[in-house]
Every structure is written in C-alpha cells, then in structure tokens.
Design a protein around this motif. Structure first.
Motif, mmCIF file in Angstrom:
data_model
loop_
_atom_site.group_PDB
_atom_site.id
_atom_site.type_symbol
_atom_site.label_atom_id
_atom_site.label_comp_id
_atom_site.label_asym_id
_atom_site.label_seq_id
_atom_site.Cartn_x
_atom_site.Cartn_y
_atom_site.Cartn_z
ATOM 1 N N ASP A 7 0.851 -1.195 0.000
ATOM 2 C CA ASP A 7 0.000 0.000 0.000
ATOM 3 C C ASP A 7 0.884 1.243 0.000
ATOM 4 N N VAL A 8 0.936 1.918 -1.151
ATOM 5 C CA VAL A 8 1.716 3.157 -1.269
ATOM 6 C C VAL A 8 0.760 4.321 -1.058
ATOM 7 N N GLY A 9 0.684 4.792 0.174
ATOM 8 C CA GLY A 9 -0.223 5.873 0.521
ATOM 9 C C GLY A 9 0.472 7.214 0.569
ATOM 10 N N SER A 10 -0.308 8.244 0.845
ATOM 11 C CA SER A 10 0.239 9.594 0.896
ATOM 12 C C SER A 10 1.104 9.821 2.124
ATOM 13 N N ASN A 11 0.819 9.100 3.213
ATOM 14 C CA ASN A 11 1.628 9.200 4.428
ATOM 15 C C ASN A 11 2.598 8.045 4.572
ATOM 16 N N THR A 12 2.046 6.834 4.464
ATOM 17 C CA THR A 12 2.805 5.634 4.800
ATOM 18 C C THR A 12 2.862 4.667 3.628
ATOM 19 N N LEU A 36 6.806 7.658 4.801
ATOM 20 C CA LEU A 36 7.544 8.454 3.821
ATOM 21 C C LEU A 36 6.921 9.833 3.626
ATOM 22 N N ARG A 37 5.618 9.969 3.918
ATOM 23 C CA ARG A 37 4.888 11.232 3.741
ATOM 24 C C ARG A 37 5.120 11.823 2.351
ATOM 25 N N ILE A 136 -10.333 9.382 6.154
ATOM 26 C CA ILE A 136 -9.418 10.507 5.930
ATOM 27 C C ILE A 136 -8.021 9.957 5.691
ATOM 28 N N GLY A 137 -7.534 10.092 4.473
ATOM 29 C CA GLY A 137 -6.176 9.688 4.150
ATOM 30 C C GLY A 137 -5.231 10.867 4.190
ATOM 31 N N GLY A 138 -4.018 10.658 3.690
ATOM 32 C CA GLY A 138 -3.062 11.755 3.638
ATOM 33 C C GLY A 138 -3.396 12.763 2.555
ATOM 34 N N GLY A 139 -3.954 12.266 1.427
ATOM 35 C CA GLY A 139 -4.242 13.159 0.306
ATOM 36 C C GLY A 139 -5.702 13.434 0.063
#
Length: 318
Positions: A7-12, A36-37, A136-139
């Motif tokens: 899972d390549v997310g906006s935060n992690t 990685l944010r 609520i995700g990072g992006g």
C-alpha cells in the motif's frame, strides 16, 4: 494462501503480509512499513522529489525482500492519491517497475471509497443496514454510502490530512489560517452532502483510517494494544472539545497525546477539522471505528476472484 499487500499511501508505505483464503477473515502475519509522507515530498510543480522517489523505490525493494522471507505467494501492489496526482506519477511508476519488477496499480478516489466500503461491510455485516463510511487519508477524504457491498454513492475529495496541513504552516497554527481552512473544508464537503442526503439517513455511521483511530484514541477510545475487536467510537462532542486545544498546541505537544504518533502529530489538527466538518454536515453524533479499511478491501476482492462459480456451486450442493 499467504498474500502481501503493498500500500503506497500519501503518508505511509505499508507492506502487510496476511494469511487468507475465501470465506475466512484475512489474518495479519507480518507488517513492514515506513512513514515516507509522499504528499509532503513534492516540488513546486507538484512532482515527487528525487528524495521521495529514492525512498519509495527503496521501500518497495525492501518489501520484496520481506515477501521472500515470509513465504508470500502473491503480491497486491497499489498506490493512492500521492502517486495518482503527482506531476511525475507515470515516471515514478515506470522507475519502480524497471528497478523492482513491481507494477503498482493506481486506484482512483472512487476505487478507494468502494474498496474501503467493502471492507467495512464485511466487518460489520448486513445487520448494519444502510452504511455510511468516512475515511481521511493523507491526500484525500473518501465518503461512501449504501445498502449492499457496493456503495450507492462513493466520492473522493482533496481533503487529506497531509495535503491540508500545508495550509497550516508554523509550529503553532495561526488562528486565521485555521478559520480559513475550516471554511474551505466545509465548503468542499457541503457541495456533496446532497448526494448522500438523497440516499436517506444511514443506519450505521462508520469511520476508517489512522486519522480517525487517533482522534478516537485522543477522545478516550481503547488503545491499539487492546486488540481490533474492542469497540471504539468517536463522538462529535468529544472531538469539538479537543479542537481549540489542538489549535493552540505545538507539534511536539500533540505528539505527547496518547495514541498520536510523532510522524502524524503535525497532521492531527487538519484531520480533526475534516472529521468535525464531516460529522457536523452529515448530522452524525458518533462514528464507530472500523479496524478494516482499504488494504482489507483489496484482499477481500482478490479472495472473491479466487472463489470461482464452480466452487460456489459445489459448496451449495455438498
């Protein structure tokens, strides 16, 4: 079957190893992740910086090593808004494939909402009736509502906690910046509220994502080490009581709140503003926190594909 979900997310970036088979709940076996944010590692043109790309490639490579060590037979790799919206997203994907052999599937915002909704439905079951889920995700903020396993309405808004935190510079948020961000968030959510109102009031309102889990913990929910089956809830009254305090805290002070990780402390205020606005505009006094979210939705959809029609007929006649 041992699966790996990348899972390549906006935060992690999170590589989760699970033991799974059709008809059973996925059982987590090992977790490998790094904050990685990526949503914050963008240049002025909106491209992921060279530093961000290097870190991402390194994390994908280390995830492959974990997969080999843990006996993973199939990897489900996907990326969300940080890569989806990056100006150099295609180039980043091509480099990852060239250097690691992994082809990341980039999910649309609606895909995220639908797959998360599937996981929530499977966790709470049919007795929940009409489900409304917020994530609520990072992006981005995903909202989905419906009676079945596929939501009747699913939307994605650019209201992720990481993205919005860029509008709150400084160690302590400026009150005028907070007011302006609050207005912006509420205007964005209000534009879509009518689509959900036409579906009727939800029977069960639910929230997923790390942001909601931390907000619930902040307002008194059980800690993570109590296990996933302990009921957890976020109340709007509890959240509203915390908002002025969060706005006046430094990042270091937020990081000392029980349940709040140091890496996400800066984003906590923006996430709280989104949660408060959504609960208010949708008329929700409480949200039940679901431990399953997008990763589990991806796994469940994969298992559904393995469960062939012939196997289903055999089960019905046995």
């Amino acid at each position: 079957m041992r699966l790996g979900v990348l899972d390549v997310g906006s935060n992690t970036v999170h590589f989760l190893v699970v033991d799974a088979h059709p008809g059973a709940a996925p059982l987590p076996a090992y977790s490998h992740k790094a904050e990685l944010r990526l949503a914050e590692l963008l240049d002025d043109a909106g491209a992921i910086t060279d530093v961000g790309v290097e870190r991402l490639v390194g994390m994908v490579s280390s995830s492959l090593a974990v997969a080999e060590d843990k006996g993973v037979v199939d990897i489900l790799p996907f990326a969300t808004s940080a890569v989806r919206e990056a100006a150099n997203g295609e180039a980043v994907l091509a480099r990852i494939t060239a250097e690691t052999g992994i082809e990341l599937r980039v999910l649309s915002g609606q895909d995220e909402a639908r797959l998360t909704f599937l996981a929530v439905r499977r966790w709470f079951g049919w007795s929940s009736g009409r489900l409304l889920n917020l994530d609520i995700g990072g992006g981005s903020l995903e909202i989905a509502c419906g009676l079945d396993e596929q939501p009747d309405v699913a939307i994605s808004l650019p209201l992720g906690a990481g993205r919005l935190t860029a509008r709150l510079p400084g160690d302590v948020a400026d009150p005028e910046d907070v007011r302006e961000l609050r207005r912006h968030i509420r205007a964005e959510i209000a534009r879509t509220a009518g689509e959900f109102a036409r579906q009727g009031a939800p029977d069960h309102a639910v929230a997923t994502s790390k942001t909601f889990k931390q907000l619930a913990r902040m307002t008194g929910a059980a800690p993570a080490d109590a296990g996933p089956r302990v009921p957890r809830r976020l109340t709007r009254s509890g959240l509203a009581a915390w908002l002025p305090r969060l706005a006046g805290m430094t990042v270091a002070e937020r990081a000392r709140i029980p349940g709040v990780s140091e890496g996400r402390a800066r984003q906590l205020l923006a996430g709280a503003l989104v949660a408060d606005a959504a609960m208010d505009l949708f008329g929700l006094d409480t949200l039940d926190i679901c431990p399953w979210a997008l990763r589990e939705g991806i796994i469940l959809r994969r298992l559904d594909a393995l469960d062939s029609p012939s196997e289903r007929r055999a089960a019905l006649t046995s």
